[in-house]
Motif scaffolding. Structure first.
Motif, PDB file in Angstrom:
ATOM      1  N   PHE A 146       0.428   5.033   1.624  1.00 50.23           N
ATOM      2  CA  PHE A 146      -0.281   5.928   2.519  1.00 50.23           C
ATOM      3  C   PHE A 146       0.323   7.319   2.384  1.00 50.23           C
ATOM      4  O   PHE A 146       1.435   7.475   1.877  1.00 50.23           O
ATOM      5  CB  PHE A 146      -0.128   5.467   3.975  1.00 50.23           C
ATOM      6  CG  PHE A 146      -0.926   4.249   4.336  1.00 50.23           C
ATOM      7  CD1 PHE A 146      -0.492   2.978   3.984  1.00 50.23           C
ATOM      8  CD2 PHE A 146      -2.102   4.369   5.062  1.00 50.23           C
ATOM      9  CE1 PHE A 146      -1.225   1.853   4.324  1.00 50.23           C
ATOM     10  CE2 PHE A 146      -2.840   3.248   5.416  1.00 50.23           C
ATOM     11  CZ  PHE A 146      -2.402   1.988   5.051  1.00 50.23           C
ATOM     12  N   THR A 159      -3.882   0.594  -2.712  1.00 52.61           N
ATOM     13  CA  THR A 159      -3.385  -0.708  -2.295  1.00 52.61           C
ATOM     14  C   THR A 159      -3.388  -1.675  -3.466  1.00 52.61           C
ATOM     15  O   THR A 159      -4.116  -1.479  -4.453  1.00 52.61           O
ATOM     16  CB  THR A 159      -4.240  -1.305  -1.168  1.00 52.61           C
ATOM     17  OG1 THR A 159      -5.556  -1.588  -1.679  1.00 52.61           O
ATOM     18  CG2 THR A 159      -4.351  -0.357   0.004  1.00 52.61           C
ATOM     19  N   TYR A 216      -7.354  -2.783   1.331  1.00 53.51           N
ATOM     20  CA  TYR A 216      -7.651  -1.376   1.653  1.00 53.51           C
ATOM     21  C   TYR A 216      -8.055  -1.304   3.109  1.00 53.51           C
ATOM     22  O   TYR A 216      -9.223  -1.495   3.474  1.00 53.51           O
ATOM     23  CB  TYR A 216      -8.747  -0.835   0.737  1.00 53.51           C
ATOM     24  CG  TYR A 216      -8.794   0.675   0.727  1.00 53.51           C
ATOM     25  CD1 TYR A 216      -9.696   1.372   1.523  1.00 53.51           C
ATOM     26  CD2 TYR A 216      -7.908   1.402  -0.056  1.00 53.51           C
ATOM     27  CE1 TYR A 216      -9.711   2.744   1.528  1.00 53.51           C
ATOM     28  CE2 TYR A 216      -7.917   2.777  -0.058  1.00 53.51           C
ATOM     29  CZ  TYR A 216      -8.826   3.456   0.739  1.00 53.51           C
ATOM     30  OH  TYR A 216      -8.845   4.820   0.750  1.00 53.51           O
ATOM     31  N   ASN A 231      -4.920   5.988   3.746  1.00 47.65           N
ATOM     32  CA  ASN A 231      -4.622   5.015   2.704  1.00 47.65           C
ATOM     33  C   ASN A 231      -4.925   5.627   1.338  1.00 47.65           C
ATOM     34  O   ASN A 231      -6.031   6.082   1.096  1.00 47.65           O
ATOM     35  CB  ASN A 231      -5.469   3.758   2.939  1.00 47.65           C
ATOM     36  CG  ASN A 231      -4.982   2.564   2.156  1.00 47.65           C
ATOM     37  OD1 ASN A 231      -4.490   2.712   1.056  1.00 47.65           O
ATOM     38  ND2 ASN A 231      -5.133   1.390   2.738  1.00 47.65           N
ATOM     39  N   ALA A 233       0.822  -1.207   0.000  1.00 50.74           N
ATOM     40  CA  ALA A 233       0.000   0.000   0.000  1.00 50.74           C
ATOM     41  C   ALA A 233       0.852   1.250   0.000  1.00 50.74           C
ATOM     42  O   ALA A 233       2.010   1.234   0.423  1.00 50.74           O
ATOM     43  CB  ALA A 233      -0.910   0.009   1.227  1.00 50.74           C
TER      44      ALA A 233
END
Length: 124
Positions: free
Chosen positions: A37, A50, A105, A47, A35
């Protein structure tokens, strides 16, 4: 040791593009989810995008259709292509890895391994 190293951040004008990279090394577990962020000053880490084992990608509503997450397993590298950048995209961007599969996610607590971050600044 397990390590994620981001690169590719920088300063760009609104409407521009950047491509972030995250090199993974030392992993002893399968990275089921990866992911990106981001965290802006005074805000919570959120987030952005992903990707899972079958390359299923998910995006925050704020970046959908502008950002693209991808991974090159042969190079152990995660990417985030960011187009049509806006000032509100300015933040520290972090990549993260998790051995837990399923819906990738998830909040920051759902990821065990983090990089040190790379700064993205978008000017108007």
């Amino acid at each position: 040791q397990v390590q994620l190293v981001e690169s590719g951040g920088g300063s760009v004008q609104a409407g521009g593009s950047l491509r972030l990279s995250c090199a993974a090394s030392g992993f002893t577990y399968i990275r089921a989810c990866m992911a990106w962020f981001r965290q802006a000053p005074g805000k919570e880490r959120e987030n952005v995008a992903t990707i899972g084992l079958r390359d299923i990608a998910r995006y925050a509503n704020s970046v959908r259709d502008r950002f693209t997450i991808s991974q090159d397993n042969a190079k152990n590298t995660l990417y985030l292509q960011m187009n049509s950048l806006k000032p509100e995209d300015s933040a520290m961007y972090y990549c993260a890895a998790s051995h837990v599969s399923g819906n990738c996610y998830r909040p920051p607590g759902g990821y065990a391994t983090w990089g040190q971050g790379t700064q993205v600044t978008v000017s108007s």
